[in-house]
Design an enzyme around this catalytic site. Structure first.
Site, PDB file in Angstrom:
ATOM      1  N   ASN A  12       0.797  -1.222   0.000  1.00 45.69           N
ATOM      2  CA  ASN A  12       0.000   0.000   0.000  1.00 45.69           C
ATOM      3  C   ASN A  12       0.831   1.274   0.000  1.00 45.69           C
ATOM      4  O   ASN A  12       0.293   2.349   0.095  1.00 45.69           O
ATOM      5  CB  ASN A  12      -0.944   0.001   1.212  1.00 45.69           C
ATOM      6  CG  ASN A  12      -1.973   1.104   1.139  1.00 45.69           C
ATOM      7  OD1 ASN A  12      -2.416   1.482   0.074  1.00 45.69           O
ATOM      8  ND2 ASN A  12      -2.340   1.645   2.284  1.00 45.69           N
ATOM      9  N   THR A  33       8.242   3.503  -6.326  1.00 50.99           N
ATOM     10  CA  THR A  33       7.581   3.394  -5.018  1.00 50.99           C
ATOM     11  C   THR A  33       6.275   2.617  -5.093  1.00 50.99           C
ATOM     12  O   THR A  33       6.041   1.703  -4.310  1.00 50.99           O
ATOM     13  CB  THR A  33       7.298   4.803  -4.451  1.00 50.99           C
ATOM     14  OG1 THR A  33       8.521   5.527  -4.370  1.00 50.99           O
ATOM     15  CG2 THR A  33       6.655   4.708  -3.075  1.00 50.99           C
ATOM     16  N   SER A  67      -6.169   2.157  -7.264  1.00 49.51           N
ATOM     17  CA  SER A  67      -7.039   3.333  -7.239  1.00 49.51           C
ATOM     18  C   SER A  67      -7.875   3.357  -8.505  1.00 49.51           C
ATOM     19  O   SER A  67      -7.457   2.867  -9.556  1.00 49.51           O
ATOM     20  CB  SER A  67      -6.183   4.598  -7.168  1.00 49.51           C
ATOM     21  OG  SER A  67      -6.952   5.744  -7.425  1.00 49.51           O
ATOM     22  N   TYR A  89       7.056  13.990 -18.598  1.00 48.03           N
ATOM     23  CA  TYR A  89       6.482  13.548 -17.337  1.00 48.03           C
ATOM     24  C   TYR A  89       5.204  14.293 -17.012  1.00 48.03           C
ATOM     25  O   TYR A  89       5.103  15.507 -17.179  1.00 48.03           O
ATOM     26  CB  TYR A  89       7.494  13.767 -16.200  1.00 48.03           C
ATOM     27  CG  TYR A  89       7.007  13.271 -14.868  1.00 48.03           C
ATOM     28  CD1 TYR A  89       7.038  11.917 -14.554  1.00 48.03           C
ATOM     29  CD2 TYR A  89       6.498  14.148 -13.915  1.00 48.03           C
ATOM     30  CE1 TYR A  89       6.580  11.449 -13.330  1.00 48.03           C
ATOM     31  CE2 TYR A  89       6.042  13.694 -12.682  1.00 48.03           C
ATOM     32  CZ  TYR A  89       6.090  12.341 -12.404  1.00 48.03           C
ATOM     33  OH  TYR A  89       5.642  11.878 -11.196  1.00 48.03           O
TER      34      TYR A  89
END
Length: 179
Positions: A12, A33, A67, A89
């Site tokens: 998570n 991440t 999500s 980006y």
């Protein structure tokens, strides 16, 4: 209830950044991440989880949190190498792509392990025992985007990630369950 936590891997960790940032390993930080870290942690724990389940007859669960923003990503914009080191980006796009990757990871892991997949409800509910590779929102199974539901994309991402981790971090990865 405490016995569940011995057999639960809950992925998570999350990061959102408006500007392009890189990890120490020169990987785009949101992807590193939100997805690669989860993949690597799962790989590192998987052998022990399988061994423990075999010894105790209690099946563990791996939960990848995603999500609804994953719906924003289209197949043509989902490329493993571009997510590692993008030429241009957009923070929202990077975050959404990492969330698609989380779903594809759960889908492929479930296919390989025939295991389970969202947060406390999914991790602890007896109502979904034996159910894996599904997408849940608000404690209900729901449809994910066509991209996140694509078995070919899930398998392709899995293979690319395993090869990348093995190459980049010189870590042994567990063999594919069906290879």
């Amino acid at each position: 209830m405490s016995k569940f936590f011995h057999y639960l891997c809950r992925n998570n960790a999350g990061k959102y950044s408006q500007k392009l940032e890189f990890s120490e390993d020169k990987i785009e930080l949101t992807f590193a991440t939100n997805y690669l870290g989860h993949f690597l942690l799962t790989e590192m724990l998987l052998g022990k989880m399988v061994e423990t389940a075999s010894e105790t007859q209690i099946q563990g669960r791996i939960v990848n949190v995603s999500s609804v923003i994953h719906n924003w990503v289209r197949s043509k914009n989902f490329c493993f190498n571009k997510m590692l080191s993008p030429k241009s980006y957009n923070g929202t796009r990077a975050y959404a792509q990492s969330k698609v990757a989380n779903i594809l990871h759960a889908k492929e892991l479930s296919r390989q392990l025939r295991g389970a997949a969202t947060t406390c409800y999914v991790a602890l509910s007896p109502n979904i025992e034996g159910l894996g590779g599904k997408y849940f929102a608000d404690c209900n199974e729901t449809q994910c985007s066509p991209l996140a539901n694509d078995d070919f994309e899930a398998r392709n991402l899995w293979k690319q990630t395993r090869a990348f981790i093995k190459r980049r971090f010189y870590l042994p990865v567990t063999p594919d369950m069906d290879s």
